[in-house]
Scaffold this active site. Structure first.
Site, PDB file in Angstrom:
ATOM      1  N   LYS A 273       0.842  -1.203   0.000  1.00 54.93           N
ATOM      2  CA  LYS A 273       0.000   0.000   0.000  1.00 54.93           C
ATOM      3  C   LYS A 273       0.883   1.262   0.000  1.00 54.93           C
ATOM      4  O   LYS A 273       2.107   1.175   0.230  1.00 54.93           O
ATOM      5  CB  LYS A 273      -0.911  -0.032   1.232  1.00 54.93           C
ATOM      6  CG  LYS A 273      -1.857  -1.248   1.267  1.00 54.93           C
ATOM      7  CD  LYS A 273      -2.804  -1.104   2.453  1.00 54.93           C
ATOM      8  CE  LYS A 273      -3.435  -2.402   2.846  1.00 54.93           C
ATOM      9  NZ  LYS A 273      -4.318  -2.270   4.027  1.00 54.93           N
TER      10      LYS A 273
ATOM     11  N   TYR B 233     -11.979  -2.683  -2.669  1.00 53.09           N
ATOM     12  CA  TYR B 233     -12.434  -2.935  -1.291  1.00 53.09           C
ATOM     13  C   TYR B 233     -13.956  -3.047  -1.195  1.00 53.09           C
ATOM     14  O   TYR B 233     -14.516  -2.782  -0.127  1.00 53.09           O
ATOM     15  CB  TYR B 233     -11.929  -1.811  -0.371  1.00 53.09           C
ATOM     16  CG  TYR B 233     -10.495  -2.001   0.092  1.00 53.09           C
ATOM     17  CD1 TYR B 233     -10.085  -3.179   0.713  1.00 53.09           C
ATOM     18  CD2 TYR B 233      -9.555  -0.987  -0.041  1.00 53.09           C
ATOM     19  CE1 TYR B 233      -8.770  -3.353   1.164  1.00 53.09           C
ATOM     20  CE2 TYR B 233      -8.243  -1.151   0.409  1.00 53.09           C
ATOM     21  CZ  TYR B 233      -7.868  -2.335   1.008  1.00 53.09           C
ATOM     22  OH  TYR B 233      -6.573  -2.499   1.477  1.00 53.09           O
TER      23      TYR B 233
ATOM     24  N   ASN C  13      -1.232  -0.394   7.603  1.00 55.04           N
ATOM     25  CA  ASN C  13      -0.629  -1.719   7.829  1.00 55.04           C
ATOM     26  C   ASN C  13       0.136  -2.245   6.610  1.00 55.04           C
ATOM     27  O   ASN C  13       0.361  -3.440   6.475  1.00 55.04           O
ATOM     28  CB  ASN C  13      -1.669  -2.722   8.347  1.00 55.04           C
ATOM     29  CG  ASN C  13      -2.814  -2.922   7.387  1.00 55.04           C
ATOM     30  OD1 ASN C  13      -2.810  -2.384   6.286  1.00 55.04           O
ATOM     31  ND2 ASN C  13      -3.800  -3.699   7.797  1.00 55.04           N
TER      32      ASN C  13
ATOM     33  N   HIS D 130      -1.469  -5.497   1.465  1.00 59.48           N
ATOM     34  CA  HIS D 130      -2.763  -6.150   1.232  1.00 59.48           C
ATOM     35  C   HIS D 130      -2.511  -7.558   0.715  1.00 59.48           C
ATOM     36  O   HIS D 130      -1.588  -7.791  -0.058  1.00 59.48           O
ATOM     37  CB  HIS D 130      -3.576  -5.376   0.182  1.00 59.48           C
ATOM     38  CG  HIS D 130      -4.756  -6.165  -0.298  1.00 59.48           C
ATOM     39  ND1 HIS D 130      -5.955  -6.179   0.377  1.00 59.48           N
ATOM     40  CD2 HIS D 130      -4.893  -7.013  -1.353  1.00 59.48           C
ATOM     41  CE1 HIS D 130      -6.793  -6.996  -0.262  1.00 59.48           C
ATOM     42  NE2 HIS D 130      -6.170  -7.511  -1.313  1.00 59.48           N
TER      43      HIS D 130
ATOM     44  N   GLU E  54      -9.238 -10.387  -7.587  1.00 62.98           N
ATOM     45  CA  GLU E  54      -8.304  -9.268  -7.434  1.00 62.98           C
ATOM     46  C   GLU E  54      -7.208  -9.304  -8.500  1.00 62.98           C
ATOM     47  O   GLU E  54      -6.807  -8.260  -9.010  1.00 62.98           O
ATOM     48  CB  GLU E  54      -7.738  -9.250  -6.010  1.00 62.98           C
ATOM     49  CG  GLU E  54      -8.832  -8.895  -4.999  1.00 62.98           C
ATOM     50  CD  GLU E  54      -8.378  -8.874  -3.543  1.00 62.98           C
ATOM     51  OE1 GLU E  54      -7.244  -9.303  -3.257  1.00 62.98           O
ATOM     52  OE2 GLU E  54      -9.185  -8.437  -2.700  1.00 62.98           O
TER      53      GLU E  54
END
Ligand code: GDP
Ligand code: MG
Length: 162
Positions: free
Chosen positions: A20, A60, A123, A126, A137
């Protein structure tokens, strides 16, 4: 050359993993890729993209009812994301072990989030949470032509060299 049918079949498991914007910005690309490479997984596709907000919302979509959805999509589209496809036996489930829990506070030391992240909203990485999500995805982020090819059969190399 892989002759063993079982090994061949196992190698077909693929998953989508992305670093990310916080992970890219913090200079953690090499660190994260090296953990998957050292484990023995194979990098099949990789590209740096800045997703639009609309694209982030698609990615998402499962979380659209959650209170953090808007912030999460703004964040994902705030800068370059390193999108990747990794391949190897058990890569979907084992990827979770390498990455750690969603909340870095609950991730064990030794995991990517446990070692390198502090809060859930930043975080750094992904991963696809199952085979269906992985398929969806991968096709959301990559064109089939970007996914590389299997190595040419050995016989073709021989023909080329005669
Ligand atoms: P993951 O599969 O471990 O990434 O976790 P989820 O699929 O449940 O959530 C997707 C992402 O949403 C997470 O990686 C976090 O960045 C973010 N997220 C999940 N839960 C929370 C939360 O409670 N608060 C905030 N701010 N972000 C969250
Ligand atoms: Mg998830």
């Amino acid at each position: 050359m892989l002759q063993d049918k079982e090994v061949n079949a196992a190698e077909l498991e693929r998953t989508f993993i992305a670093i990310k914007p916080d992970g890219v910005q913090r200079g953690l690309i090499a660190e994260i890729i090296s953990r998957f490479e050292r484990k023995g997984y194979k990098l099949v596709a990789i590209k740096l993209v800045v997703p639009s907000k609309d694209f982030a919302q698609k990615h998402y979509h499962d979380l659209k009812e959650r209170p953090f959805f808007n912030g999460l999509c703004n964040f994902l589209s705030s800068g370059p994301v390193l999108a990747m496809v990794w391949e190897g036996e058990g890569v979907i489930k084992y990827g979770r072990k390498l990455i750690g829990a969603t909340d870095p506070q609950k991730s064990e030391p030794g995991t990517i989030r446990g070692d390198l992240a502090v809060v859930v909203g930043r975080n750094i990485i992904h991963w696809s949470d199952g085979p269906e999500t992985a398929k969806d995805e991968i096709s959301l982020w990559f064109e089939p032509s970007e996914l590389g090819r299997d190595p040419l059969p050995y016989e073709l190399f021989e023909v080329t060299h005669t």
